[in-house]
Scaffold this motif. Sequence first.
Motif, PDB file in Angstrom:
ATOM      1  N   LYS A 116     -11.743  -4.066  -1.604  1.00 54.06           N
ATOM      2  CA  LYS A 116     -12.821  -4.659  -1.238  1.00 54.06           C
ATOM      3  C   LYS A 116     -14.099  -3.780  -1.230  1.00 54.06           C
ATOM      4  O   LYS A 116     -15.145  -3.694  -1.452  1.00 54.06           O
ATOM      5  CB  LYS A 116     -12.817  -5.428   0.127  1.00 54.06           C
ATOM      6  CG  LYS A 116     -11.955  -6.423   0.256  1.00 54.06           C
ATOM      7  CD  LYS A 116     -12.616  -7.734  -0.722  1.00 54.06           C
ATOM      8  CE  LYS A 116     -11.452  -8.179  -1.521  1.00 54.06           C
ATOM      9  NZ  LYS A 116     -12.037  -9.135  -2.533  1.00 54.06           N
ATOM     10  N   PHE A 117     -13.624  -2.393  -0.701  1.00 55.72           N
ATOM     11  CA  PHE A 117     -14.718  -1.204  -0.734  1.00 55.72           C
ATOM     12  C   PHE A 117     -15.279  -1.046  -2.036  1.00 55.72           C
ATOM     13  O   PHE A 117     -16.244  -0.691  -2.572  1.00 55.72           O
ATOM     14  CB  PHE A 117     -14.083   0.028  -0.252  1.00 55.72           C
ATOM     15  CG  PHE A 117     -13.987  -0.030   1.246  1.00 55.72           C
ATOM     16  CD1 PHE A 117     -14.623  -0.991   2.168  1.00 55.72           C
ATOM     17  CD2 PHE A 117     -13.424   0.921   2.098  1.00 55.72           C
ATOM     18  CE1 PHE A 117     -14.293  -1.000   3.693  1.00 55.72           C
ATOM     19  CE2 PHE A 117     -13.159   1.101   3.395  1.00 55.72           C
ATOM     20  CZ  PHE A 117     -13.837   0.126   4.234  1.00 55.72           C
ATOM     21  N   MET A 126       0.858  -1.178   0.104  1.00 57.13           N
ATOM     22  CA  MET A 126      -0.087   0.065  -0.082  1.00 57.13           C
ATOM     23  C   MET A 126       0.798   1.266   0.092  1.00 57.13           C
ATOM     24  O   MET A 126       1.949   1.265   0.829  1.00 57.13           O
ATOM     25  CB  MET A 126      -0.946  -0.128   1.323  1.00 57.13           C
ATOM     26  CG  MET A 126      -2.028   0.806   1.145  1.00 57.13           C
ATOM     27  SD  MET A 126      -3.249   0.986   2.595  1.00 57.13           S
ATOM     28  CE  MET A 126      -3.715  -1.013   2.762  1.00 57.13           C
ATOM     29  N   LEU A 130     -11.924   7.418  -0.360  1.00 52.70           N
ATOM     30  CA  LEU A 130     -11.716   6.055   0.438  1.00 52.70           C
ATOM     31  C   LEU A 130     -11.520   5.023  -0.564  1.00 52.70           C
ATOM     32  O   LEU A 130     -10.740   3.896  -0.055  1.00 52.70           O
ATOM     33  CB  LEU A 130     -13.311   5.673   0.629  1.00 52.70           C
ATOM     34  CG  LEU A 130     -13.471   4.776   1.873  1.00 52.70           C
ATOM     35  CD1 LEU A 130     -12.958   5.180   3.298  1.00 52.70           C
ATOM     36  CD2 LEU A 130     -15.207   4.514   2.088  1.00 52.70           C
ATOM     37  N   ASP A 172      -1.742  -4.260  -3.247  1.00 53.78           N
ATOM     38  CA  ASP A 172      -1.953  -4.692  -1.938  1.00 53.78           C
ATOM     39  C   ASP A 172      -2.896  -3.914  -1.215  1.00 53.78           C
ATOM     40  O   ASP A 172      -2.975  -3.881   0.105  1.00 53.78           O
ATOM     41  CB  ASP A 172      -0.570  -5.180  -0.979  1.00 53.78           C
ATOM     42  CG  ASP A 172       0.161  -3.886  -0.790  1.00 53.78           C
ATOM     43  OD1 ASP A 172      -0.224  -2.688  -1.655  1.00 53.78           O
ATOM     44  OD2 ASP A 172       0.763  -3.906   0.152  1.00 53.78           O
ATOM     45  N   ALA A 173      -3.555  -2.973  -1.695  1.00 53.14           N
ATOM     46  CA  ALA A 173      -4.566  -2.123  -1.047  1.00 53.14           C
ATOM     47  C   ALA A 173      -5.823  -2.899  -0.842  1.00 53.14           C
ATOM     48  O   ALA A 173      -6.804  -2.392  -1.674  1.00 53.14           O
ATOM     49  CB  ALA A 173      -4.672  -0.830  -1.950  1.00 53.14           C
ATOM     50  N   TYR A 174      -5.810  -3.853  -0.131  1.00 50.06           N
ATOM     51  CA  TYR A 174      -6.820  -4.779  -0.103  1.00 50.06           C
ATOM     52  C   TYR A 174      -8.210  -4.053   0.489  1.00 50.06           C
ATOM     53  O   TYR A 174      -9.201  -4.419  -0.126  1.00 50.06           O
ATOM     54  CB  TYR A 174      -6.277  -6.027   0.694  1.00 50.06           C
ATOM     55  CG  TYR A 174      -7.202  -7.090   0.798  1.00 50.06           C
ATOM     56  CD1 TYR A 174      -7.257  -8.216  -0.277  1.00 50.06           C
ATOM     57  CD2 TYR A 174      -8.219  -7.469   1.714  1.00 50.06           C
ATOM     58  CE1 TYR A 174      -8.242  -9.313  -0.416  1.00 50.06           C
ATOM     59  CE2 TYR A 174      -9.063  -8.526   1.787  1.00 50.06           C
ATOM     60  CZ  TYR A 174      -8.991  -9.279   0.687  1.00 50.06           C
ATOM     61  OH  TYR A 174      -9.982 -10.352   0.767  1.00 50.06           O
ATOM     62  N   VAL A 175      -8.116  -3.262   1.493  1.00 42.14           N
ATOM     63  CA  VAL A 175      -9.427  -2.913   2.111  1.00 42.14           C
ATOM     64  C   VAL A 175     -10.083  -1.936   0.963  1.00 42.14           C
ATOM     65  O   VAL A 175     -11.135  -1.866   0.618  1.00 42.14           O
ATOM     66  CB  VAL A 175      -9.047  -1.867   3.108  1.00 42.14           C
ATOM     67  CG1 VAL A 175     -10.208  -1.166   3.602  1.00 42.14           C
ATOM     68  CG2 VAL A 175      -8.503  -2.847   4.225  1.00 42.14           C
TER      69      VAL A 175
END
Lengths: 389, 389
Positions: free
Chosen positions: B215-216, B1, B255, B209-212
């Motif tokens: 998912k958003f 990230m 976000l 790897d900006a996983y959050v």
Amino acid sequence: MENFDFYAPTKMLFGKGKAVCLPEEMRPFGNRVLMVYGGGSIKKNGIYDTVCGILKDSGFQFWELGGVTPNPKIETVRAGIAMAREHQADMILAVGGGSTVDCGKVIAAGYFYEGDAWDVVKDPSLIAGALPVFTVLTMAATGSEMNPTAVITNQAVHEKQGVHSSHLYPRASVLDPTYLYTLPAIQTAAGVADIMSHIFEGYFKKTEDAYVQDKFSEGILKTCIKWGPVALTEPENYSARANIMWAASMALNGLCGCGKEGKWSCHAIQHQLGAYYDITHGVGLAVITPAWMRYILSENTVGKFVDYAINVWGFPRQPDEFALANMGIDATEQFFVDCGLPVTLSELGIDDSLFEVMAKAAVPYAQLDTQAYVPLHEQDVVNIYRACL
Amino acid sequence: MENFDFYAPTKMLFGKGKAVCLPEEMRPFGNRVLMVYGGGSIKKNGIYDTVCGILKDSGFQFWELGGVTPNPKIETVRAGIAMAREHQADMILAVGGGSTVDCGKVIAAGYFYEGDAWDVVKDPSLIAGALPVFTVLTMAATGSEMNPTAVITNQAVHEKQGVHSSHLYPRASVLDPTYLYTLPAIQTAAGVADIMSHIFEGYFKKTEDAYVQDKFSEGILKTCIKWGPVALTEPENYSARANIMWAASMALNGLCGCGKEGKWSCHAIQHQLGAYYDITHGVGLAVITPAWMRYILSENTVGKFVDYAINVWGFPRQPDEFALANMGIDATEQFFVDCGLPVTLSELGIDDSLFEVMAKAAVPYAQLDTQAYVPLHEQDVVNIYRACL
């Protein structure tokens, strides 16, 4: 979707080395800083030296209040207020986890209140202003770094009380994932359980059409499930720490719970455990949650548990909805076990002697009998405690 | 990230009837309001009367600047600044869609700048302050209600320019999903395409790897896919309007794009279409996006498109990754078709005569040759335009 306000004005400074950006955020408010921290781990892992160096290089004057404990005490808050007044602090800088941040927030609010600080905890309408609060986070769990809430304990009256006020939002928070590298495994695991519980409390609600929020919630749960174990086996895996750290802030800044009706269940049940036994918040939640899920599973709730099993755990849809729901619940429990967390009260040395006392207190604490996702009365809470043995 | 700042200080007042909460937010800033709105649809659907009634009942004085057009013009901004100065406005209230909000923001910033308003659009470092901006949203698309960006057109110099400044965040925005009930279907559909494009621009990035955030992003795309068609077939379906409206704000408040590297592609390519032809922004994006996706699909990108096909569209994993990736892309195009959107330039009456000219401008506009997810040179952009015929 229910009507709601969403407000999250904290500036989040995220990433490796971002503490150097703090002075720019702090400078408009003055140069006298009360720095608040916990038990001293920041002196071992170098974060203390880093932050002090940055403050000195930028010409800030600062005074230190160390020794904030888990379940931060009103006495520490009072000491902080006295120090802030003595040194005419312009702002508070909390360096630590949720407890330290919570303590810093209430010091900031109590600073402008003439009476005793416990008054503002009990009645946040007394908070007419607060010193600006900044945080440097060293844990990923409570979300306090991005919300207007604090929890303070007053042992003299056996109370642990949450306080909410729009004056308590931190102005800016530094989230450097490398600051989590030295966290003990149990704290990493308990933090993950805490994050997941914050999501569960909002996900399992009566409001059915808050779709955006549910998708965000599922995303954070999947983040915990994917990256939590990585953070445990590879403590210095930056991607894992970064995703868990960001998930923690997102889990309790209003994003996932907004537009939904009803009060939290597991936190109220765990809260009483915490009042009578010295256990870590996240650990207690890991014990309570699967038992609570099994207890409330019914014809009315099975649809939501099916969503959970499919969307979060990836189980294929199947005709037996209850079997599928239980697969999701079992997976939750097994995940906590795999993270090294206890999942029974017995493992924590807790027996059934106080179940009735705790249940009696838990129900009114969050109006569980009328406001919970599935209403819970005293006997229900006793039954849930018993299922955790 | 990647390192990032996340800052979204706008208070969001969400839900049916929430406009009544505006006066409480506005009052601290004064009582003289410049109200900015568009072509008059708010006078037909009753929103104008509602807002004026609330302002009057709360004792605000207000003056009106109507007639803001799509692709708002610098002339309108100049007129607004003159009115705000003449009436010594304390704040701006924008009632409308993204264009009206953008116009209101630049009026607010230009108010304190002595030179011509176009200067601050071209050089936001000239913005040293702005009048407080409030918004009442009547469209779900641009996200301007929760971000510090505006786009203004200067026809005299044939330029359409985005401007970003932390002074441009609205203080509070009212999002009442019932205000979308009378929106024409093409605007609803174009809005959904715009929201999805904002997500695509962040989702398809080099950072893995900006996983959050991913998912958003997938959650917002699923929201559009589930609720967009419902809003089109049942314009007064509250759940549909609410989820699309909230998704729009979440899609462009930082976000979903934070922590990722690189510049946007489709917006740059569509931007030039908008500069030469009178087409709706979201419509242009619906045409460009599937062609762009097909063009950049390669060994390097197929993994991300597989994620997209599985996680957003729910296709089962299969050995042929390219087939799966193309299923996701085809589904995207078919979704736009099903929403009633054109998916070829021919349908818009656009031929190949300006492709080279537009491509020449698109590349430097967003440094597509070096900063895009997949670098695009002039000939690549021409090829993409050609694939849209």
